[in-house]
Design a protein around this motif. Structure first.
Motif, PDB file in Angstrom:
ATOM      1  N   ILE A 155       0.845  -1.202   0.000  1.00 26.35           N
ATOM      2  CA  ILE A 155       0.000   0.000   0.000  1.00 26.35           C
ATOM      3  C   ILE A 155       0.878   1.249   0.000  1.00 26.35           C
ATOM      4  CG2 ILE A 155      -1.695   1.326   1.316  1.00 26.35           C
ATOM      5  CD1 ILE A 155      -2.813  -1.290   2.354  1.00 26.35           C
ATOM      6  N   VAL A 156       1.936   1.220   0.814  1.00 28.66           N
ATOM      7  CA  VAL A 156       2.822   2.372   0.898  1.00 28.66           C
ATOM      8  C   VAL A 156       3.468   2.646  -0.456  1.00 28.66           C
ATOM      9  CG1 VAL A 156       5.014   3.160   1.826  1.00 28.66           C
ATOM     10  CG2 VAL A 156       3.288   2.237   3.359  1.00 28.66           C
ATOM     11  N   PHE A 157       3.888   1.574  -1.130  1.00 26.25           N
ATOM     12  CA  PHE A 157       4.545   1.737  -2.434  1.00 26.25           C
ATOM     13  C   PHE A 157       3.614   2.460  -3.408  1.00 26.25           C
ATOM     14  CE2 PHE A 157       5.721   0.450  -6.692  1.00 26.25           C
ATOM     15  CZ  PHE A 157       7.083   0.693  -6.684  1.00 26.25           C
ATOM     16  N   ILE A 158       2.358   2.017  -3.443  1.00 30.43           N
ATOM     17  CA  ILE A 158       1.403   2.629  -4.377  1.00 30.43           C
ATOM     18  C   ILE A 158       1.088   4.059  -3.939  1.00 30.43           C
ATOM     19  CG2 ILE A 158      -0.930   2.457  -5.314  1.00 30.43           C
ATOM     20  CD1 ILE A 158      -0.629  -0.617  -4.809  1.00 30.43           C
ATOM     21  N   GLY A 159       0.810   4.223  -2.643  1.00 33.08           N
ATOM     22  CA  GLY A 159       0.416   5.541  -2.131  1.00 33.08           C
ATOM     23  C   GLY A 159       1.511   6.572  -2.324  1.00 33.08           C
ATOM     24  N   MET A 160       2.728   6.173  -2.011  1.00 36.95           N
ATOM     25  CA  MET A 160       3.834   7.109  -2.103  1.00 36.95           C
ATOM     26  C   MET A 160       4.163   7.374  -3.573  1.00 36.95           C
ATOM     27  SD  MET A 160       7.236   6.702   0.169  1.00 36.95           S
ATOM     28  CE  MET A 160       8.292   8.105   0.463  1.00 36.95           C
ATOM     29  N   GLY A 161       4.113   6.312  -4.377  1.00 31.44           N
ATOM     30  CA  GLY A 161       4.434   6.459  -5.793  1.00 31.44           C
ATOM     31  C   GLY A 161       3.478   7.398  -6.503  1.00 31.44           C
ATOM     32  N   SER A 162       2.180   7.323  -6.138  1.00 26.30           N
ATOM     33  CA  SER A 162       1.200   8.151  -6.839  1.00 26.30           C
ATOM     34  C   SER A 162       1.446   9.635  -6.569  1.00 26.30           C
ATOM     35  CB  SER A 162      -0.216   7.759  -6.420  1.00 26.30           C
ATOM     36  OG  SER A 162      -0.396   8.048  -5.059  1.00 26.30           O
ATOM     37  N   THR A 163       2.152   9.955  -5.503  1.00 26.40           N
ATOM     38  CA  THR A 163       2.494  11.355  -5.258  1.00 26.40           C
ATOM     39  C   THR A 163       3.840  11.715  -5.877  1.00 26.40           C
ATOM     40  OG1 THR A 163       1.323  11.241  -3.172  1.00 26.40           O
ATOM     41  CG2 THR A 163       2.817  13.095  -3.467  1.00 26.40           C
ATOM     42  N   ILE A 164       4.803  10.814  -5.741  1.00 27.73           N
ATOM     43  CA  ILE A 164       6.175  11.182  -6.093  1.00 27.73           C
ATOM     44  C   ILE A 164       6.423  11.136  -7.599  1.00 27.73           C
ATOM     45  CG2 ILE A 164       8.565  10.348  -5.925  1.00 27.73           C
ATOM     46  CD1 ILE A 164       8.298  10.386  -3.027  1.00 27.73           C
ATOM     47  N   ILE A 165       5.852  10.145  -8.286  1.00 21.98           N
ATOM     48  CA  ILE A 165       6.120  10.028  -9.730  1.00 21.98           C
ATOM     49  C   ILE A 165       5.717  11.313 -10.481  1.00 21.98           C
ATOM     50  CG2 ILE A 165       5.718   8.650 -11.809  1.00 21.98           C
ATOM     51  CD1 ILE A 165       7.185   6.970  -9.819  1.00 21.98           C
ATOM     52  N   PRO A 166       4.483  11.846 -10.247  1.00 15.60           N
ATOM     53  CA  PRO A 166       4.126  13.083 -10.965  1.00 15.60           C
ATOM     54  C   PRO A 166       5.026  14.271 -10.609  1.00 15.60           C
ATOM     55  CG  PRO A 166       2.194  12.132  -9.890  1.00 15.60           C
ATOM     56  CD  PRO A 166       3.372  11.368  -9.418  1.00 15.60           C
ATOM     57  N   VAL A 167       5.539  14.269  -9.369  1.00 18.33           N
ATOM     58  CA  VAL A 167       6.413  15.369  -8.971  1.00 18.33           C
ATOM     59  C   VAL A 167       7.706  15.329  -9.781  1.00 18.33           C
ATOM     60  CG1 VAL A 167       7.944  16.100  -7.105  1.00 18.33           C
ATOM     61  CG2 VAL A 167       5.525  15.756  -6.659  1.00 18.33           C
ATOM     62  N   VAL A 168       8.201  14.125  -9.997  1.00 17.92           N
ATOM     63  CA  VAL A 168       9.494  13.993 -10.668  1.00 17.92           C
ATOM     64  C   VAL A 168       9.332  14.057 -12.183  1.00 17.92           C
ATOM     65  CG1 VAL A 168      11.458  12.471 -10.996  1.00 17.92           C
ATOM     66  CG2 VAL A 168      10.401  12.644  -8.749  1.00 17.92           C
ATOM     67  N   GLN A 169       8.330  13.327 -12.698  1.00 16.79           N
ATOM     68  CA  GLN A 169       8.129  13.272 -14.150  1.00 16.79           C
ATOM     69  C   GLN A 169       7.299  14.456 -14.631  1.00 16.79           C
ATOM     70  OE1 GLN A 169       9.749  11.214 -15.756  1.00 16.79           O
ATOM     71  NE2 GLN A 169      10.091   9.344 -14.578  1.00 16.79           N
ATOM     72  N   GLY A 170       6.911  14.430 -15.874  1.00 16.49           N
ATOM     73  CA  GLY A 170       6.018  15.459 -16.401  1.00 16.49           C
ATOM     74  C   GLY A 170       6.749  16.734 -16.758  1.00 16.49           C
ATOM     75  N   ASP A 171       5.953  17.745 -17.097  1.00 17.99           N
ATOM     76  CA  ASP A 171       6.539  19.018 -17.504  1.00 17.99           C
ATOM     77  C   ASP A 171       6.571  19.967 -16.318  1.00 17.99           C
ATOM     78  OD1 ASP A 171       6.783  18.253 -20.196  1.00 17.99           O
ATOM     79  OD2 ASP A 171       4.617  18.542 -20.436  1.00 17.99           O
ATOM     80  N   PRO A 172       7.643  20.747 -16.236  1.00 20.59           N
ATOM     81  CA  PRO A 172       7.682  21.748 -15.171  1.00 20.59           C
ATOM     82  C   PRO A 172       6.565  22.762 -15.393  1.00 20.59           C
ATOM     83  CG  PRO A 172       9.838  21.490 -16.203  1.00 20.59           C
ATOM     84  CD  PRO A 172       8.856  20.753 -17.055  1.00 20.59           C
ATOM     85  N   PRO A 173       6.035  23.359 -14.325  1.00 15.75           N
ATOM     86  CA  PRO A 173       4.955  24.325 -14.478  1.00 15.75           C
ATOM     87  C   PRO A 173       5.426  25.543 -15.267  1.00 15.75           C
ATOM     88  CG  PRO A 173       5.795  24.317 -12.234  1.00 15.75           C
ATOM     89  CD  PRO A 173       6.438  23.185 -12.932  1.00 15.75           C
ATOM     90  N   GLU A 174       4.448  26.289 -15.799  1.00 14.48           N
ATOM     91  CA  GLU A 174       4.752  27.466 -16.605  1.00 14.48           C
ATOM     92  C   GLU A 174       5.524  28.516 -15.809  1.00 14.48           C
ATOM     93  OE1 GLU A 174       3.607  28.140 -19.958  1.00 14.48           O
ATOM     94  OE2 GLU A 174       3.535  25.957 -19.874  1.00 14.48           O
ATOM     95  N   ALA A 175       5.128  28.673 -14.558  1.00 18.16           N
ATOM     96  CA  ALA A 175       5.719  29.729 -13.738  1.00 18.16           C
ATOM     97  C   ALA A 175       7.244  29.618 -13.735  1.00 18.16           C
ATOM     98  CB  ALA A 175       5.200  29.636 -12.312  1.00 18.16           C
ATOM     99  N   ALA A 176       7.896  30.763 -13.762  1.00 22.70           N
ATOM    100  CA  ALA A 176       9.353  30.775 -13.838  1.00 22.70           C
ATOM    101  C   ALA A 176       9.962  30.184 -12.573  1.00 22.70           C
ATOM    102  CB  ALA A 176       9.842  32.204 -14.021  1.00 22.70           C
ATOM    103  N   ALA A 177      11.145  29.606 -12.744  1.00 23.92           N
ATOM    104  CA  ALA A 177      11.847  29.024 -11.604  1.00 23.92           C
ATOM    105  C   ALA A 177      12.224  30.118 -10.620  1.00 23.92           C
ATOM    106  CB  ALA A 177      13.097  28.308 -12.080  1.00 23.92           C
ATOM    107  N   GLN A 178      12.324  29.739  -9.345  1.00 25.60           N
ATOM    108  CA  GLN A 178      12.821  30.678  -8.342  1.00 25.60           C
ATOM    109  C   GLN A 178      14.219  31.088  -8.779  1.00 25.60           C
ATOM    110  OE1 GLN A 178       9.939  31.348  -6.434  1.00 25.60           O
ATOM    111  NE2 GLN A 178      11.327  31.402  -4.698  1.00 25.60           N
TER     112      GLN A 178
END
Lengths: 214, 477
Positions: free
Chosen positions: B408-431
């Protein structure tokens, strides 16, 4: 044991109720402080063989619990501009007094069933200790004011200290002083945080501290 | 020598206090920490370490924890120095002093064989960490600090009550009342069993509060979430395990007294409960650091579960202290980098970390796989050892629940962390001004490399230490 021991403990127990029932914060601080002084003096009666060690311990305990910590709390009270009234969170003063009384009664009954050593069978020290721990918890959970929670913590610590009096041999002077020092530093840091809470929220009620969830 | 281990960070704290320059004050921390580590190396190899008439002793269990805490602290201190310099307008004197004080007090906790002294050290670590949680002076961090301070102090006070009960248990023996571990273990069978049981429960609840076991964990997500990243890393990696060590000390006595079965049963239940709470709150968690905090609750659960299972699982649990600590440091420090780069730690604002911060993003992902027990990282090995021991000793239900919760932890944690790492960075400029740098990524890389190493090869000296320590806690039937 010395005949004076039980009357002193009864006074200490009464102070639990004073702490629960008084409506001014300063009154509660005084009750907890006086209890601290009594506890220090108790050490003299519990240990018939009084050496320098016990006298030093009494001096440190009375000094810290009776004077330094309460003075500091009063100072913090003034600094943070805390109003004097105590607002119990659950029910009323009557409610918490009642719960305190029930807890104290249960502590008496319960300690009769404990497998105490022969020399401690008829002492009031163990039930008084349990009752004070209970009062501390009661205050920690029913009072909203940050400073009242600190006082609840101090009561809890007083109760544990009472039990510790039976075992002065196990906790050498250095450790005993270390425990008291930790207690003082704890209250010191807590008072600083209270100061910041009052500046941030213009009140010291912990009701404002509900931002963090989940 | 023994005292030097405690005094070096203490003196360093005093020195740091005296340094006026905000900018290079933090760099004294890695220096002091390196000094501590060198002393630890000598202590681990040299003759038996003993001081103050047996009050301070370095036993195999202590050796593991001491070496581990010292390494962890060194890794964190380098990152911290850089971290503090990134926000160099904020005064850091109190921060640095408290950071070093906590190292000194953790060393005291680890070395103490007088349980009263150990208690004093434990409460001192709690107090030393409090100002650091409040470092950013925000209302949220204020709330977190207050909860941390009050809940942990009350918890640790209950542990003191428990230790007094333990001393009371000696009144029924020929022994003078004492809190010296070695005396207590030696005379364990004579101790009064009802008092011993009560003592164990109170100590487990009390130090369990500090360790973050559910349901006493309520302060933990707040404190870990609001504290600066390196503080969360130290809390999670080193401070919680120190509370675990304190519980192990009392467990050791219970075991020697023949109360092992009683205490192990409680630990299995409490461990599984903590894992379940961790799993529930990790699923759908939107705050990266709170996610990691609940993962800490879960892993503290794994530790007590392992001890509760007994046998080979004790070895696994001790190994897991190292694996979890190092991985948590890597995860919290990379979360710190992500927060610096995005100005947020909410999953709503953070995505595509691997593109914006290639090194940190990759390491964060690797850390996620490590902490959820994927091979070839260390946690896989330690968790596998624990499960193996559970199933091997016919504790099928406990073993099955353990595996289920891990899944359960693997799925629960993965569903949060994978999108954070993968995907496109948001439009807003980097700090502005934050990119992957050597000093912000090397500490993460080193700790993950160590986790990887522990997964494929345990150095023989460490293995024999772990075996010795596990033998100390072995159940005597």
């Amino acid at each position: 044991m010395v005949p004076l021991l039980d009357p002193l403990l009864i006074v200490a127990l009464t102070l639990n109720f004073v702490a629960l029932g008084v409506s001014r914060i300063r009154g509660v601080i005084n009750a907890v402080a006086l209890q601290g002084v009594l506890l220090g003096i108790l050490a003299l009666f519990v240990h018939p063989a009084i050496g320098t060690r016990v006298i030093l311990l009494v001096a440190v305990t009375v000094g810290l619990k009776g004077f330094v910590i309460p003075r500091y709390l009063v100072h913090a009270l003034r600094e943070a501009n805390i109003q004097e009234e105590v607002k119990p969170g659950v029910g009323s003063f009557m409610g918490s007094l009642l719960l305190g009384a029930v807890g104290t009664g249960l502590a008496m009954v319960f300690s009769d069933t404990l497998p105490l050593a022969e020399q401690h069978k008829h002492l009031l020290l163990v039930p008084a200790s349990l009752a004070t721990v209970w009062t501390g918890f009661l205050m920690l959970t029913t009072r909203k004011r940050a400073i009242m929670q600190v006082l609840g913590y101090l009561l809890l610590e007083n109760g544990i200290f009472m039990f510790g009096l039976l075992l002065l041999e196990a906790t050498p002077f250095l450790v005993e002083v270390g425990i008291l020092l930790d207690l003082f530093t704890g209250v010191f840091v807590m008072a600083i945080i209270i100061h910041h809470i009052s500046r941030e929220f213009a009140s010291t009620s912990t009701e404002h501290l509900t931002e963090l969830k989940g | 020598m023994t005292l030097a281990l405690i005094l070096v960070p203490l003196v360093a704290a005093a020195l740091v206090f005296a340094v006026p320059a905000n900018r290079w004050r933090p760099w004294l921390m890695p220096v002091a920490s390196l000094g501590h580590s060198i002393l630890v190396v000598f202590a681990l190899q040299g003759p038996p370490v003993r001081a103050l008439g047996g009050w301070l002793v370095l036993d195999p269990l202590g050796k593991i924890f001491l070496g581990f805490v010292s390494v962890l602290f060194f890794i964190c201190s380098i990152y911290t120095a850089r971290y503090l310099n990134l926000g160099h307008e904020r005064p850091n004197r109190i921060f640095c002093v408290c950071f070093l004080l906590s190292l000194s007090m953790m060393t005291l906790v680890i070395l103490s064989h007088h349980l009263g002294l150990m208690w004093v050290g434990m409460e001192a670590t709690t107090l030393a960490m409090a100002p650091n949680i409040y470092f950013y002076h925000t209302p949220r961090s204020l709330e977190a600090t207050w909860k941390y301070l009050l809940i942990c102090s009350v918890g640790i006070a209950m542990a003191l009550f428990g230790l007094f009960f333990l001393a009371y248990a000696t009144l029924h023996t020929s022994l003078e009342p004492t809190l010296l571990l070695d005396d207590l273990v030696q005379h364990a069978p004579e101790l009064s069993h009802p008092w011993l049981r009560a003592a164990f429960v109170l100590v487990l609840v009390g130090f369990g509060t500090k360790m973050g076991l559910a349901p006493m964990h309520t302060w933990l997500p707040d404190a870990h979430g609001e504290a600066p990243a390196p503080v969360s890393a130290m809390l999670s990696g080193a401070l919680l395990p120190c509370a675990f060590l304190a519980i192990l000390r009392v467990f050791h006595i219970c075991n020697a007294a023949g109360e092992g079965a009683f205490s192990r049963e409680i630990m299995v239940v409490l461990g599984l409960f903590s894992m379940a709470i961790g799993a529930i709150f990790m699923t759908g968690q939107r705050d990266l650091k709170r996610l990691l905090a609940y993962s800490s609750v879960e892993h503290m659960g794994i530790l007590v579960f392992g001890i509760g299972i007994g046998g080979l699982a004790v070895f696994g649990a001790l190994l897991h202290v190292l694996n979890n600590g190092l991985t948590k440091v890597a995860l919290f420090l990379s979360a710190g980098n992500i927060q610096s780069a995005y100005g947020s730690r909410s999953t709503e604002d953070v995505s595509g970390a691997i593109r914006r911060l290639p090194i940190t993003g990759t390491l964060f992902l690797a850390g996620f796989f490590a902490i959820t027990g994927s091979p070839p990282f260390g946690p896989f090995l330690s968790e596998f050892t624990i499960v193996n021991a559970a199933l091997g000793s016919d504790q099928f239900l406990a073993g099955a629940l353990f595996l289920l919760l891990l899944a359960i932890v693997f799925i629960g944690m993965g569903s949060t962390i994978i999108p954070v790492v993968q995907g496109d960075p948001p439009e807003a400029a980097a700090q502005p001004g934050f990119r992957d740098g050597f000093l912000t990524s090397a500490p993460i890389l080193v700790s993950l490399a160590l986790v990887l190493l522990l997964g494929v090869y345990i150095p023989p000296p460490l293995e024999s230490l772990l075996r010795e320590a596990a033998a100390l806690l072995e159940v005597k039937r």
